[in-house]
Structures are given as C-alpha cells and as structure tokens.
Design an enzyme around this catalytic site. Sequence first.
Site, PDB file in Angstrom:
ATOM      1  N   PHE A 149       0.851  -1.143   0.168  1.00 23.60           N
ATOM      2  CA  PHE A 149      -0.206  -0.072  -0.018  1.00 23.60           C
ATOM      3  C   PHE A 149       0.984   1.227   0.019  1.00 23.60           C
ATOM      4  O   PHE A 149       0.388   2.204  -0.292  1.00 23.60           O
ATOM      5  CB  PHE A 149      -0.787  -0.094   1.361  1.00 23.60           C
ATOM      6  CG  PHE A 149      -0.331   0.311   2.542  1.00 23.60           C
ATOM      7  CD1 PHE A 149      -0.087   1.684   2.698  1.00 23.60           C
ATOM      8  CD2 PHE A 149       0.106  -0.584   3.385  1.00 23.60           C
ATOM      9  CE1 PHE A 149       0.629   1.980   4.067  1.00 23.60           C
ATOM     10  CE2 PHE A 149       0.825  -0.316   4.535  1.00 23.60           C
ATOM     11  CZ  PHE A 149       1.097   1.025   4.906  1.00 23.60           C
ATOM     12  N   LYS A 173      -1.135  -6.916  -9.278  1.00 25.59           N
ATOM     13  CA  LYS A 173      -2.230  -7.206  -8.407  1.00 25.59           C
ATOM     14  C   LYS A 173      -1.603  -6.150  -7.133  1.00 25.59           C
ATOM     15  O   LYS A 173      -0.816  -6.554  -6.322  1.00 25.59           O
ATOM     16  CB  LYS A 173      -1.986  -8.652  -7.557  1.00 25.59           C
ATOM     17  CG  LYS A 173      -3.181  -9.211  -7.222  1.00 25.59           C
ATOM     18  CD  LYS A 173      -3.822  -8.249  -5.790  1.00 25.59           C
ATOM     19  CE  LYS A 173      -3.081  -8.294  -4.327  1.00 25.59           C
ATOM     20  NZ  LYS A 173      -3.331  -7.386  -3.566  1.00 25.59           N
ATOM     21  N   GLU A 176      -5.015  -3.737  -1.945  1.00 29.13           N
ATOM     22  CA  GLU A 176      -6.354  -3.493  -2.105  1.00 29.13           C
ATOM     23  C   GLU A 176      -6.824  -2.139  -1.149  1.00 29.13           C
ATOM     24  O   GLU A 176      -7.822  -1.615  -1.112  1.00 29.13           O
ATOM     25  CB  GLU A 176      -7.212  -4.539  -1.638  1.00 29.13           C
ATOM     26  CG  GLU A 176      -6.934  -5.188  -0.146  1.00 29.13           C
ATOM     27  CD  GLU A 176      -5.614  -5.845  -0.225  1.00 29.13           C
ATOM     28  OE1 GLU A 176      -4.806  -5.676  -0.607  1.00 29.13           O
ATOM     29  OE2 GLU A 176      -5.706  -6.889   0.700  1.00 29.13           O
ATOM     30  N   SER A 226       5.327  -6.842   3.279  1.00 27.55           N
ATOM     31  CA  SER A 226       5.899  -7.335   4.719  1.00 27.55           C
ATOM     32  C   SER A 226       6.766  -8.721   4.523  1.00 27.55           C
ATOM     33  O   SER A 226       6.366  -9.575   3.583  1.00 27.55           O
ATOM     34  CB  SER A 226       4.900  -7.520   5.566  1.00 27.55           C
ATOM     35  OG  SER A 226       3.792  -8.534   5.566  1.00 27.55           O
ATOM     36  N   CYS A 281       9.545   1.705   3.326  1.00 28.85           N
ATOM     37  CA  CYS A 281      10.669   0.648   3.608  1.00 28.85           C
ATOM     38  C   CYS A 281      11.878   1.238   3.939  1.00 28.85           C
ATOM     39  O   CYS A 281      12.949   0.418   4.539  1.00 28.85           O
ATOM     40  CB  CYS A 281      10.571  -0.489   2.550  1.00 28.85           C
ATOM     41  SG  CYS A 281      11.147   0.161   1.187  1.00 28.85           S
ATOM     42  N   GLU A 382       9.321  -4.166  12.978  1.00 26.53           N
ATOM     43  CA  GLU A 382       9.022  -3.032  12.075  1.00 26.53           C
ATOM     44  C   GLU A 382       7.661  -2.395  12.681  1.00 26.53           C
ATOM     45  O   GLU A 382       6.624  -3.223  12.561  1.00 26.53           O
ATOM     46  CB  GLU A 382       8.959  -3.637  10.560  1.00 26.53           C
ATOM     47  CG  GLU A 382       8.568  -2.543   9.833  1.00 26.53           C
ATOM     48  CD  GLU A 382       8.354  -2.945   8.476  1.00 26.53           C
ATOM     49  OE1 GLU A 382       7.734  -4.002   8.161  1.00 26.53           O
ATOM     50  OE2 GLU A 382       8.851  -2.303   7.299  1.00 26.53           O
TER      51      GLU A 382
HETATM   52  P1  NAD Z   1       1.603  -6.561   3.004  1.00 22.98           P
HETATM   53  O1  NAD Z   1       2.384  -7.674   2.902  1.00 22.98           O
HETATM   54  O2  NAD Z   1       0.425  -6.796   4.053  1.00 22.98           O
HETATM   55  O3  NAD Z   1       0.790  -6.980   1.608  1.00 22.98           O
HETATM   56  C1  NAD Z   1       1.475  -6.558   0.434  1.00 22.98           C
HETATM   57  C2  NAD Z   1       0.775  -7.386  -0.793  1.00 22.98           C
HETATM   58  O4  NAD Z   1       0.421  -8.685  -0.192  1.00 22.98           O
HETATM   59  C3  NAD Z   1      -0.539  -6.828  -1.026  1.00 22.98           C
HETATM   60  O5  NAD Z   1      -0.714  -6.782  -2.340  1.00 22.98           O
HETATM   61  C4  NAD Z   1      -1.599  -7.677  -0.234  1.00 22.98           C
HETATM   62  O6  NAD Z   1      -2.851  -7.661  -0.785  1.00 22.98           O
HETATM   63  C5  NAD Z   1      -1.059  -9.164  -0.272  1.00 22.98           C
HETATM   64  N1  NAD Z   1      -1.271  -9.843   0.767  1.00 22.98           N
HETATM   65  C6  NAD Z   1      -1.543  -9.383   1.952  1.00 22.98           C
HETATM   66  N2  NAD Z   1      -1.623 -10.478   3.045  1.00 22.98           N
HETATM   67  C7  NAD Z   1      -1.561 -11.596   2.272  1.00 22.98           C
HETATM   68  C8  NAD Z   1      -1.715 -12.994   2.378  1.00 22.98           C
HETATM   69  N3  NAD Z   1      -1.857 -13.389   3.481  1.00 22.98           N
HETATM   70  N4  NAD Z   1      -1.561 -13.917   1.117  1.00 22.98           N
HETATM   71  C9  NAD Z   1      -1.176 -13.338   0.067  1.00 22.98           C
HETATM   72  N5  NAD Z   1      -0.877 -12.011  -0.257  1.00 22.98           N
HETATM   73  C10 NAD Z   1      -1.230 -11.146   0.696  1.00 22.98           C
HETATM   74  O7  NAD Z   1       2.102  -5.223   3.093  1.00 22.98           O
HETATM   75  P2  NAD Z   1       1.580  -3.850   3.254  1.00 22.98           P
HETATM   76  O8  NAD Z   1       1.246  -3.546   4.673  1.00 22.98           O
HETATM   77  O9  NAD Z   1       0.769  -3.475   1.859  1.00 22.98           O
HETATM   78  O10 NAD Z   1       2.939  -3.057   2.862  1.00 22.98           O
HETATM   79  C11 NAD Z   1       3.857  -2.433   4.052  1.00 22.98           C
HETATM   80  C12 NAD Z   1       5.101  -3.505   4.151  1.00 22.98           C
HETATM   81  O11 NAD Z   1       5.648  -3.475   2.783  1.00 22.98           O
HETATM   82  C13 NAD Z   1       6.233  -3.186   5.020  1.00 22.98           C
HETATM   83  O12 NAD Z   1       6.384  -4.285   5.686  1.00 22.98           O
HETATM   84  C14 NAD Z   1       7.310  -2.653   4.298  1.00 22.98           C
HETATM   85  O13 NAD Z   1       8.538  -2.776   4.907  1.00 22.98           O
HETATM   86  C15 NAD Z   1       7.088  -3.263   3.195  1.00 22.98           C
HETATM   87  N6  NAD Z   1       7.662  -2.580   1.861  1.00 22.98           N
HETATM   88  C16 NAD Z   1       8.993  -3.087   1.469  1.00 22.98           C
HETATM   89  C17 NAD Z   1       9.766  -2.464   0.242  1.00 22.98           C
HETATM   90  C18 NAD Z   1      11.106  -3.165  -0.053  1.00 22.98           C
HETATM   91  O14 NAD Z   1      11.460  -2.536  -1.154  1.00 22.98           O
HETATM   92  N7  NAD Z   1      11.496  -3.970   0.775  1.00 22.98           N
HETATM   93  C19 NAD Z   1       9.129  -1.395  -0.390  1.00 22.98           C
HETATM   94  C20 NAD Z   1       7.521  -0.873   0.231  1.00 22.98           C
HETATM   95  C21 NAD Z   1       7.197  -1.628   1.416  1.00 22.98           C
END
Ligand code: NAD
Length: 497
Positions: A149, A173, A176, A226, A281, A382
């Site tokens: 997000f 994808k 959401e 994450s 991140c 985090e």
């Molecule tokens: P998230 O892991 O909750 O979601 C990321 C994606 O995975 C979304 O599209 C979501 O719909 C999907 N998703 C969520 N739960 C899932 C599940 N159980 N099974 C399958 N798919 C699932 O992350 P977020 O809250 O949207 O974003 C924040 C996180 O992203 C933080 O941990 C941040 O550090 C990380 N991030 C990392 C980088 C990097 O380059 N390393 C960059 C940006 C964000």
Amino acid sequence: MNLLEHFVGGKLISGSSDRKSKVFNPATGEQESEVRLASKTDLDKAVEVAQKAFETWSLKPSLQRARVMFKFKELIEKNADELTKLIVSEHGKVYEDAKGSLTRGLEVVEFACGIPHLLKGEFSENVGTNVDSWSMRQPLGVVAGITPFNFPAMVPMWMFPIAIACGNTFILKPSEKDPSCPLRLAELLTEAGLPDGVFNVVNGDKEAVDAILTNKDVKAVSFVGSTPIAKYIYENSAKNEKRVQALGGAKNHLVVMPDCDLDGAVNGLMGAAYGSAGERCMAQSVAVAVGDIGDELVARLSKKAEALKVGPGMDKTSEMGPLVTKEHLEKVKSYVDLGVEEGAKLVVDGRNIKLQGYENGFFIGGCLFDHVKKDMRIYKEEIFGPVLSVIRVKTFEEATKLINDHEYGNGVSIYTRDGDAGRTFASKIQVGMVGINVPIPVPMAFHSFGGWKRSLFGDSAMHGAEGIKFYTKLKTVTSRWPSGIRSNAEFVMPTMK
Ligand code: NAD
C-alpha cells in the site's frame, strides 16, 4: 459508492466475484470507494488474456516497445497532478511527497525507454575455428507483480515498465487499500499505444495472490510487502517453478557519529523517520547515537518532532499526513504503548493528537523514544509508523555489530566527517543500500533497489541491470556455416586444439 473494477484486455471488467473491500480516505476517515476482489477464475482469465497478448508483443522490435514507453512518460507528466491526488486521497501522504514518489517511478519508465540498448547481447567471433557465438536475452512470458500500500505508483513502476519493455506481458495485483492510481496508470498505458492485454490490473487479496502463485502460465513473480508474506511468496513461487524476487520489511538504522554535522544528521533523521508518516521501507526508524552525542541529539530531535506539522495530505503546509487505515493506526499506537511498558523513555508522545475538522482521520503525531535497548520489541520489529527510537552505543564497532545482528538489512546510513569510518562502514555493513551523509539511500532507476537478509528473498533486486536480468532469460547460440563443417564424426568432448 464508487466501485473499482479490474483492468484486463484494455478495458475495465467486473469479473465473477462479488467480494469487495473498502477503500478509505485516511485524512477524513470516510470510505470513498470499494474495490472488487478477484476470484481464482478471474485471475486465470486475466492470465489467458496476457498469454495471448504475449504472442505478438514479444515479437515487436524493441524500438517499437520503447516508443510506447516514451509516450507513457509524456502522459504521466501530463497527468501528474491527477495521479498524485489519487495517491494522496487513498494513501494519505502529503502532496509533494506523493508527487516525488510518482517521479521516482517515472524514472524507471525513462530507464525502460533505453530498452533497445539494454537488450543488446554479446557476440564472439571465432570461438572455435569458423565457429561464432552470441548471446541474447528473451522475455519470459506472463509475469506478475504483487505490491504494497505504501507506494501505489512507484513500487508497481519498479516492475512493469521494465518487464513490458523486455517483451513480457504483466498482471499487477496492487494493494487493495489504494488501487486507484495503478488503475489510472493502466488506462494511460493504453492511451500510450500499448496493445490490449499486455498490462492488466487484477484487484484482490490472498485469493488472487494464491491464484498467481499456482497458475502455470505465470513465469515470474515480483513481490514487495511485509516479510512474512514475502517469505510465503518466495517459497510458493519456487515450489511452483517460477522465478521470484520478494522484497520484505525493514528496520533501518542511521548512525550518528560524534564528529558529524549534527544539524545535517537531525534534519536527515526528521525527514527519514517522519516523512510519509514512517510508512516507507527505507524509513530510518532507529538513530544509533555513538559516544557522547546522545543527549544533544535527543534534545534537538525532540524540539523538531514536537513542532512537526501534522495534517491532511492536500494541505500544502502539512509535513506529515495520516496513517493508511484505522487498523494500522491502532497497531502503531499499540507499539508506542509497548515501548513504554518495555521501559524505553517516551520523549515525544504523538498518540493523542486531535485535528480540528479531521477528527475521524487516522492521524498520529511524531513519537520519539530514547534509551531503547536491543532486546526490546520496539527495536526488533518493524512498526511502519512515525516512531523513532534512539539507541545509545559507546563505539563505532558496537554500532556496526548492532546493525549486522539485526534480522533486517534493507537500508542504513552513517553521518560522519571521517572518511575512514564511512568507507569501513560501507564495506563491512550487512545491508543492501547504504548512505554516507545521505539519509534515505534509495538507488536511482539505473541502479538496482534491494535489501539483504530478511528484507529480500531471492537473488535479484529491482530495476536497473538486475531488473533487465530478472525479466529475461539468457540464450546462447553457437553457429558454424558450411565452409567450416567437419567431414568426420567426433565422439570426444570438443576442445580447442
Ligand atoms: P503486506 O505484506 O500486507 O501486503 C503486500 C501485498 O501482499 C498486498 O498486495 C496484499 O494484498 C498481499 N497480501 C497481504 N496478505 C497476504 C496473504 N496472507 N497472502 C497473500 N497475499 C497477501 O504489506 P503492506 O502492509 O501492503 O505494505 C507494508 C510492508 O511492505 C512493510 O513491511 C514494508 O516494509 C514493506 N515494503 C517493503 C519494500 C521493500 O522494498 N523492501 C518497499 C515497500 C514496502
């Protein structure tokens, strides 16, 4: 209620699923739209469309694919204000920061405009007598991106401009929580002349993600999010024989050496810890005070953190906007409660901020902890909010050991005037992206973005040369023409005589 659909085959479609998720404006706390969540059938149909489009798109000369990217770049620039407002309205970050993130994505489009040059292979004449050899990089097929997000434009743009310029077709994808900007980017790609089916947006949650992981026609998966989900994506993509890069969470440190320009370090920390409400991140969520600099550092930081201007993203005077959802706000607040329970000193407490006219917004003020210890959960985990921890160490060696022992290894910085310390730090630190007197060392589009340790699962970082490599496979051809063909059969390993 505004309903956000999928974008497949060059148009918006509803698909077969009636499951929906709410999309909020974080500044007001009001629901603005709902987004449809795809079923497995919807995802599989989108892959079929993308597979069909691959047959012709992959054969287009790279110069023609580059021309679509040039046009797309122009359209992003023309529509930058609208795209930025879409980011602000669903993510919450302040306008100029949202615009900056769009620009960082645009830079990857600019990089992808050079695709004819980037795809040039290698050629060796006469590798054996009358034998020539050359290598080329070819696209993989349908590839997918699953994004978080916090950067609804930039993170997808780390992936798809390069993937499609290389000749692949793409299923995105997006999160959401803020899907409107990616949907608008899909429309702009069509306007830029991209053939239908080359770039598709399938909205959804775990069901859509699992459908990507099990569809045999998806050849590669790029994920950013994450760490627990990154690990899940990595394992399941590999199990289903897909190429995978899965970027995870972070806990980034900024080392403040006693000899540094302290104003520079404090200003760097303010932007890096509280910019985008810490939902980056590459946010610097830990300041490591070395030697006797701690008291002065905390005094200067606390003054600035208390004066932070928190407000809606569209207010030009706001320095920090709200968090993305109510649930995330509650999670961040509970980490601040936890820090107090664990015995850290809460020097600035942003938990009770109230904004007139935005009473239901998901706001929290900047929080600052001092005397944080390495075994505390607020240090190890985090938080992804505007919470900066100061941890005090005696020496440079202790600072580097602390960082190298942490499970994450995304970004890190050191502020110092000592070139020797800076050089040793860059060489010895177990982190993927390093800044020396630079607070947020995000690599440019023509370099590659990626962390180490549990911040990246897989072998490739995103964009730059690593992006080209990830989205193509290598083929090497060895050829000989009639004048050099041997007249006898050889049964031994060919070697140079
Ligand atoms: P998230 O892991 O909750 O979601 C990321 C994606 O995975 C979304 O599209 C979501 O719909 C999907 N998703 C969520 N739960 C899932 C599940 N159980 N099974 C399958 N798919 C699932 O992350 P977020 O809250 O949207 O974003 C924040 C996180 O992203 C933080 O941990 C941040 O550090 C990380 N991030 C990392 C980088 C990097 O380059 N390393 C960059 C940006 C964000």
